[in-house]
Each structure stands twice: as structure tokens, then as C-alpha cells.
Scaffold this active site. Structure first.
Site, PDB file in Angstrom:
ATOM      1  N   GLU A  48     -18.993 -11.060 -19.607  1.00 25.50           N
ATOM      2  CA  GLU A  48     -17.771 -10.275 -19.427  1.00 25.50           C
ATOM      3  C   GLU A  48     -18.025  -9.235 -18.333  1.00 25.50           C
ATOM      4  O   GLU A  48     -19.031  -8.535 -18.364  1.00 25.50           O
ATOM      5  CB  GLU A  48     -17.390  -9.617 -20.762  1.00 25.50           C
ATOM      6  CG  GLU A  48     -16.376  -8.500 -20.689  1.00 25.50           C
ATOM      7  CD  GLU A  48     -15.036  -8.894 -20.071  1.00 25.50           C
ATOM      8  OE1 GLU A  48     -14.464  -9.918 -20.480  1.00 25.50           O
ATOM      9  OE2 GLU A  48     -14.585  -8.172 -19.156  1.00 25.50           O
ATOM     10  N   GLN A  49     -17.066  -9.116 -17.411  1.00 29.13           N
ATOM     11  CA  GLN A  49     -17.296  -8.213 -16.284  1.00 29.13           C
ATOM     12  C   GLN A  49     -17.175  -6.732 -16.662  1.00 29.13           C
ATOM     13  O   GLN A  49     -17.768  -5.871 -16.018  1.00 29.13           O
ATOM     14  CB  GLN A  49     -16.311  -8.541 -15.154  1.00 29.13           C
ATOM     15  CG  GLN A  49     -14.862  -8.260 -15.500  1.00 29.13           C
ATOM     16  CD  GLN A  49     -13.900  -8.663 -14.378  1.00 29.13           C
ATOM     17  OE1 GLN A  49     -14.315  -9.217 -13.377  1.00 29.13           O
ATOM     18  NE2 GLN A  49     -12.630  -8.382 -14.564  1.00 29.13           N
TER      19      GLN A  49
ATOM     20  N   ARG B 181      -3.869  -4.533 -30.281  1.00 28.41           N
ATOM     21  CA  ARG B 181      -4.834  -5.418 -29.622  1.00 28.41           C
ATOM     22  C   ARG B 181      -6.272  -4.983 -29.861  1.00 28.41           C
ATOM     23  O   ARG B 181      -7.154  -5.805 -30.065  1.00 28.41           O
ATOM     24  CB  ARG B 181      -4.587  -5.447 -28.113  1.00 28.41           C
ATOM     25  CG  ARG B 181      -3.522  -6.426 -27.709  1.00 28.41           C
ATOM     26  CD  ARG B 181      -3.219  -6.293 -26.224  1.00 28.41           C
ATOM     27  NE  ARG B 181      -2.022  -7.013 -25.895  1.00 28.41           N
ATOM     28  CZ  ARG B 181      -1.999  -8.217 -25.320  1.00 28.41           C
ATOM     29  NH1 ARG B 181      -3.098  -8.812 -24.962  1.00 28.41           N
ATOM     30  NH2 ARG B 181      -0.846  -8.813 -25.071  1.00 28.41           N
TER      31      ARG B 181
ATOM     32  N   TYR C 262       8.068  -3.013 -32.229  1.00 30.28           N
ATOM     33  CA  TYR C 262       7.623  -3.388 -33.575  1.00 30.28           C
ATOM     34  C   TYR C 262       6.455  -2.496 -33.980  1.00 30.28           C
ATOM     35  O   TYR C 262       5.787  -1.907 -33.126  1.00 30.28           O
ATOM     36  CB  TYR C 262       7.217  -4.872 -33.627  1.00 30.28           C
ATOM     37  CG  TYR C 262       6.273  -5.334 -32.537  1.00 30.28           C
ATOM     38  CD1 TYR C 262       4.903  -5.145 -32.627  1.00 30.28           C
ATOM     39  CD2 TYR C 262       6.766  -5.986 -31.396  1.00 30.28           C
ATOM     40  CE1 TYR C 262       4.042  -5.584 -31.629  1.00 30.28           C
ATOM     41  CE2 TYR C 262       5.913  -6.423 -30.384  1.00 30.28           C
ATOM     42  CZ  TYR C 262       4.545  -6.225 -30.509  1.00 30.28           C
ATOM     43  OH  TYR C 262       3.687  -6.646 -29.516  1.00 30.28           O
TER      44      TYR C 262
ATOM     45  N   ASP D  83      -5.086 -17.739 -20.182  1.00 29.35           N
ATOM     46  CA  ASP D  83      -4.324 -17.351 -18.993  1.00 29.35           C
ATOM     47  C   ASP D  83      -4.906 -17.909 -17.698  1.00 29.35           C
ATOM     48  O   ASP D  83      -4.195 -18.022 -16.708  1.00 29.35           O
ATOM     49  CB  ASP D  83      -4.273 -15.816 -18.882  1.00 29.35           C
ATOM     50  CG  ASP D  83      -3.147 -15.218 -19.705  1.00 29.35           C
ATOM     51  OD1 ASP D  83      -2.522 -15.969 -20.489  1.00 29.35           O
ATOM     52  OD2 ASP D  83      -2.888 -14.008 -19.570  1.00 29.35           O
TER      53      ASP D  83
HETATM   54  P1  FAD Z   1      -7.593 -12.063 -20.796  1.00 27.10           P
HETATM   55  O1  FAD Z   1      -7.171 -11.435 -22.061  1.00 27.10           O
HETATM   56  O2  FAD Z   1      -6.984 -11.701 -19.545  1.00 27.10           O
HETATM   57  O3  FAD Z   1      -9.174 -12.019 -20.751  1.00 27.10           O
HETATM   58  C1  FAD Z   1      -9.897 -12.364 -19.598  1.00 27.10           C
HETATM   59  C2  FAD Z   1     -11.256 -11.648 -19.628  1.00 27.10           C
HETATM   60  O4  FAD Z   1     -12.066 -12.153 -18.576  1.00 27.10           O
HETATM   61  C3  FAD Z   1     -11.134 -10.140 -19.398  1.00 27.10           C
HETATM   62  O5  FAD Z   1     -11.871  -9.466 -20.398  1.00 27.10           O
HETATM   63  C4  FAD Z   1     -11.728  -9.943 -18.014  1.00 27.10           C
HETATM   64  O6  FAD Z   1     -12.364  -8.692 -17.852  1.00 27.10           O
HETATM   65  C5  FAD Z   1     -12.735 -11.081 -17.945  1.00 27.10           C
HETATM   66  N1  FAD Z   1     -13.051 -11.521 -16.574  1.00 27.10           N
HETATM   67  C6  FAD Z   1     -12.184 -11.759 -15.566  1.00 27.10           C
HETATM   68  N2  FAD Z   1     -12.822 -12.170 -14.472  1.00 27.10           N
HETATM   69  C7  FAD Z   1     -14.142 -12.197 -14.787  1.00 27.10           C
HETATM   70  C8  FAD Z   1     -15.307 -12.547 -14.046  1.00 27.10           C
HETATM   71  N3  FAD Z   1     -15.245 -12.961 -12.762  1.00 27.10           N
HETATM   72  N4  FAD Z   1     -16.523 -12.465 -14.651  1.00 27.10           N
HETATM   73  C9  FAD Z   1     -16.613 -12.044 -15.961  1.00 27.10           C
HETATM   74  N5  FAD Z   1     -15.527 -11.697 -16.702  1.00 27.10           N
HETATM   75  C10 FAD Z   1     -14.310 -11.790 -16.122  1.00 27.10           C
HETATM   76  N6  FAD Z   1       0.519 -13.128 -26.191  1.00 27.10           N
HETATM   77  C11 FAD Z   1       0.719 -13.352 -27.505  1.00 27.10           C
HETATM   78  O7  FAD Z   1       0.147 -14.307 -28.066  1.00 27.10           O
HETATM   79  N7  FAD Z   1       1.555 -12.528 -28.246  1.00 27.10           N
HETATM   80  C12 FAD Z   1       2.199 -11.450 -27.683  1.00 27.10           C
HETATM   81  O8  FAD Z   1       2.909 -10.724 -28.377  1.00 27.10           O
HETATM   82  C13 FAD Z   1       2.022 -11.219 -26.292  1.00 27.10           C
HETATM   83  N8  FAD Z   1       2.657 -10.190 -25.702  1.00 27.10           N
HETATM   84  C14 FAD Z   1       2.491  -9.986 -24.380  1.00 27.10           C
HETATM   85  C15 FAD Z   1       3.196  -8.956 -23.766  1.00 27.10           C
HETATM   86  C16 FAD Z   1       3.089  -8.755 -22.425  1.00 27.10           C
HETATM   87  C17 FAD Z   1       3.900  -7.702 -21.784  1.00 27.10           C
HETATM   88  C18 FAD Z   1       2.187  -9.561 -21.655  1.00 27.10           C
HETATM   89  C19 FAD Z   1       2.022  -9.338 -20.181  1.00 27.10           C
HETATM   90  C20 FAD Z   1       1.459 -10.575 -22.256  1.00 27.10           C
HETATM   91  C21 FAD Z   1       1.623 -10.810 -23.613  1.00 27.10           C
HETATM   92  N9  FAD Z   1       0.939 -11.843 -24.246  1.00 27.10           N
HETATM   93  C22 FAD Z   1       1.145 -12.082 -25.570  1.00 27.10           C
HETATM   94  C23 FAD Z   1       0.017 -12.696 -23.498  1.00 27.10           C
HETATM   95  C24 FAD Z   1      -1.445 -12.380 -23.770  1.00 27.10           C
HETATM   96  O9  FAD Z   1      -1.701 -11.008 -23.605  1.00 27.10           O
HETATM   97  C25 FAD Z   1      -2.361 -13.180 -22.846  1.00 27.10           C
HETATM   98  O10 FAD Z   1      -1.879 -14.494 -22.730  1.00 27.10           O
HETATM   99  C26 FAD Z   1      -3.767 -13.211 -23.408  1.00 27.10           C
HETATM  100  O11 FAD Z   1      -4.295 -11.916 -23.536  1.00 27.10           O
HETATM  101  C27 FAD Z   1      -4.670 -14.065 -22.508  1.00 27.10           C
HETATM  102  O12 FAD Z   1      -5.973 -14.085 -23.036  1.00 27.10           O
HETATM  103  P2  FAD Z   1      -7.170 -14.655 -22.185  1.00 27.10           P
HETATM  104  O13 FAD Z   1      -8.368 -14.560 -23.076  1.00 27.10           O
HETATM  105  O14 FAD Z   1      -6.817 -15.981 -21.620  1.00 27.10           O
HETATM  106  O15 FAD Z   1      -7.312 -13.699 -20.920  1.00 27.10           O
END
Ligand code: FAD
Length: 397
Positions: free
Chosen positions: A34-35, A108, A214, A292
């Protein structure tokens, strides 16, 4: 002696953490990077539909949600100005009855800590930014900014919407600004008039915007997100402080209880909503994407995090199910792609309906809600059957 499959996970967001927990429980060797210098999600809310809760249940992590999360009584939509109710769909009991699993709304940081504590402390190394990778027939090597390298059998990019793994795998491509700016904030219930905020999930639909709020800690802490269509591009960092006066101006004329809630919020944050099109593929040889990084989606179905968790669980199952890791990665993508693409595109379509500026479209939508409510009182939840009814822990591989 059999050697364990070595899995490198980049990113300790919700997707990366769930993938790591599930992979470890399936007997794989997991190393995460994790960065960030420290763990700590931002103070924001997240909704966990029954499909996400099923993943946590399979990992024996559902119990924590009952300790720190809120369960909304209903999903309610209101008109932006008058507060007139557009629909009301029972949620708390209905989700358990229909989908066999509750619906939670949580902080969160509470969820992140709950997941993190399910892993040994050394599973994820912090302050490790991945900058690229190389792969050959037998292994994949991740390269880090500090000059170190890590070799494994499989590399998983769980590194979010600005994914380095994705850029390396498929070429860099900037996400698109959707024309929507968001503000978010949280407010202690004690700072608001009693009963201003019911224990429901509320969505105020207006022309060119919407506001969702909420509880994320039952009876104590309210989370809100306010969307407004604005033509200009802006930075999308979640943690950029927003100007409260600009927020109040953007929502002039909206219902007084919303303005009261904004006013009582000490700090708000502002960012731009970004979007990407579905990818043709997420996997090349020993490298894949999840969450994502593979399929960022607009928040109008509140499913981005849920999809990342489902991905993580299915990926671990697929890798643990056979001897060939490359076949496992392809099985994972085959199982996940259609579903996550459908949610991604449906979220985009929903944004248009919720925030439409056309009076005719709004009237048509609201009449549709009324008729539906009359014919099927729990219609909204039932219509989400294809999302909430899914069980990533049970789908055949
Ligand atoms: P992230 O949570 O983005 O995690 C990626 C991680 O990778 C981060 O910790 C980052 O630091 C790390 N990283 C990045 N690049 C590197 C690198 N080069 N080297 C090492 N580490 C790195 N989803 C729901 O299910 N319910 C909801 O109610 C909801 N509400 C939302 C509301 C809003 C306004 C938004 C914008 C989004 C919402 N989402 C919701 C979506 C949700 O927040 C994301 O889809 C989810 O957090 C994605 O998780 P992830 O693990 O894929 O990525």
C-alpha cells in the site's frame, strides 16, 4: 511438498483487503503493498447492500457490522424543494426476508479497520508505491519506488481509479469528468434538531443534483453527499476541503432541512465525479485488476465497494480452485466481468434519471414512482434483486 501460490496485491482499499483475507483463508501466500504511510480511511460513509454483506459473512466478518453499523429502516426519495415523498421502500427487514442478508450503512474507517484487523499485521507493507511490473512465463515481478522488487506467481491491481497496474497493463487513459461535483460531510446528530434526520436512507432528487444522507453510527453520526451538475472540471481528491458557502450557494432553494444539515456540518469536502468506460479485458497472463482499477463506477447504485469485495472473494476462490494460476485469473474475469459491467453502466444511467433537468422527465419519473409504489409497496428493493440477490460466495466457478 506442495508450494503455496504466491499472490501480490497492490492496494489496501476495500477490494484489496477482502481479496487478501479470502486468499489467505483459501491457503494462498499473500503479500500486499500500500502506498499510504499509514492505514486510515477518510471519514465518509459507505452503504453495504446484502450482496456485500454476504461476502463479509462468508469471511466470518458480518458480526462487526452489527456492532458499529446502522441499518436503514427504509429507502425514501423526496423532492428537492417541497420534501414531498416520491417513494418509500422498506429496507431493514425486507432485505433480510428477500435476500437473506441485512443492509448496512457504516463509517468507512470502521469498516476498513474491521477488515484490516482480520489480517496479520505484516500482510500489507505500507509506504510501498508500485511503479511497474515485468512478467515472463514463470512469474511476475512488481517494482517499487524505493527500488525494491517482489516476485510472485500472480499480481493483482487493487489500486483504485488511478491504477498504475491498469496503466501498465492496458495503456494510460485519463478518466472522464462527468459534469458532476460532489460535496460530502458528516454531522453529529446532537448538533441537529431532534428528528430532523430519520433513521432512513434519504435521497433528495432535484433538477441538476441530488442529496443522499444516512446514519453511519446509529442515532449518532449522519453522513451526507450532495451532487450538483457543474460544467467545469475539478480535482477529484476525496480529501480536499470544500467551501461551505459555495455549497450553500449551490443548493439555494433546496429544502430547509437540508440547508440546516449543511449548516451544522463543521467541515465539508469537495471533489469531481469521474467515470471510465468498461474495459475489453482486465487480465494479461499473470496480472489482473479488481475493484475500481477494473471498473470504477458512479455512486448512484452505491455498489463500487461491493463490487470490489465480490471481485476479491471470487478471485481468491478461482485461484485456489486449480493448479494453473493463469487459468484461475481467466476464470475470475469471466465470472465477474458481465456483472460488474452491468452495474457500472446501470449506475451511469441512474445518474441521468435522478438528476434530470427536464421537467417532463421528472414528472414522468415521479408518476412512475407513485404507480409502482401503489402496485408494489417494496418495489425499489425488489427491482434491485439482480444486485442484492447475488451471492459471490456461492456462484459456480
Ligand atoms: P480504493 O478504495 O481506491 O483503494 C485503492 C488503494 O490502492 C488505495 O489505498 C491506494 O492508496 C492504493 N494504491 C493506489 N496506487 C498504488 C500504488 N501504485 N502502489 C501501492 N498502492 C497503491 N461503494 C459502495 O459499495 N457503497 C457506497 O455507498 C459507495 N458510495 C460512494 C460514494 C461516492 C461519492 C463515491 C465516489 C464512491 C462510492 N462508492 C461506494 C464506491 C467505492 O468507494 C469504491 O468503489 C471503492 O472504495 C473501491 O475500492 P478499491 O479497493 O477498488 O479501491
Amino acid at each position: 511438498m506442495t508450494t503455496k501460490l504466491r499472490v501480490t496485491i497492490i492496494g489496501a482499499g476495500l477490494g484489496g483487503l477482502v481479496a487478501a483475507i479470502a486468499a489467505k483463508r483459501a491457503g494462498l501466500e499473500v503479500r500486499g503493498f500500500e502506498q499510504a504511510r499509514a492505514f486510515g480511511e477518510v471519514g465518509a460513509g459507505i452503504q453495504l447492500g446484502p450482496n456485500a454483506v454476504k461476502v463479509l459473512r462468508a469471511l466470518d466478518l458480518e458480526h462487526g457490522l452489527f456492532e458499529f453499523g446502522a441499518q436503514p429502516r427504509n429507502h425514501v426519495a423526496r423532492s428537492w424543494k417541497s420534501g414531498r415523498e416520491l417513494f418509500r421502500s422498506p429496507t431493514r427487514d425486507a432485505c433480510v426476508e428477500q435476500f437473506g442478508s441485512p443492509f448496512f450503512q457504516v463509517q468507512r474507517s470502521d469498516l476498513h479497520e474491521h477488515l484490516r484487523s482480520a489480517l496479520p499485521d505484516d500482510t500489507f507493507l505500507l509506504n510501498k508505491q508500485m511503479t511497474g511490473f515485468t512478467q515472463n512465463r514463470d512469474s511476475v515481478v512488481a517494482h517499487f519506488r524505493d527500488g525494491t522488487e517482489v516476485e510472485s506467481d500472480v499480481l493483482v491491481g487493487a489500486d483504485g481509479i488511478h491504477s498504475t497496474v491498469r496503466n501498465e497493463l492496458l495503456g494510460a487513459e485519463k478518466p472522464r469528468y462527468t459534469g458532476v461535483i460532489c460535496w460530502r460531510g458528516q454531522v453529529e446528530a446532537s448538533r441537529l434538531p431532534p428528528d430532523l434526520i430519520p433513521p432512513d436512507s434519504l435521497n433528495w432528487m432535484g433538477p441538476g443534483g441530488c442529496v443522499v444522507h444516512y446514519f453511519v453510527r446509529p442515532g449518532r453520526l449522519v453522513n451526507w453527499i450532495a451532487h450538483r451538475q457543474v460544467d467545469v472540471w475539478a480535482d477529484e481528491s476525496w480529501s480536499k476541503p470544500g467551501d461551505k458557502q459555495e455549497l450553500m450557494d449551490a443548493f439555494t432553494g433546496w429544502h430547509p432541512s437540508l440547508l440546516r444539515m449543511f449548516e451544522a456540518t463543521e467541515t465539508c469536502f469537495k471533489w469531481a465525479l469521474l467515470d471510465r468506460d468498461p474495459l475489453p479485458t482486465w487480465t494479461k497472463d499473470r496480472v489482473t485488476l479488481l475493484g475500481d482499477s477494473a471498473h470504477p463506477m458512479l455512486p448512484f447504485f452505491a455498489q463500487g465497494g461491493a463490487m470490489a469485495m465480490e471481485d476479491g472473494y471470487v478471485l481468491a476462490r478461482a485461484l485456489a480452485s486449480g493448479a494453473d494460476p493463469i487459468a484461475g485469473l481467466h476464470a475470475y474475469e469471466a465470472l465477474r466481468k458481465e456483472r460488474s459491467t452491468r452495474v457500472q453502466l446501470s449506475s451511469r444511467a441512474r445518474a441521468d434519471s435522478i438528476q434530470t433537468t427536464s421537467l417532463l422527465a421528472r414528472v414522468r419519473r415521479d408518476v412512475g414512482f407513485k404507480v409502482d409504489q401503489w402496485l408494489r409497496p417494496a418495489g425499489a428493493i425488489r427491482r434491485a434483486d439482480w444486485i442484492y440477490g447475488y451471492d459471490a460466495t456461492a456462484v459456480p466457478l
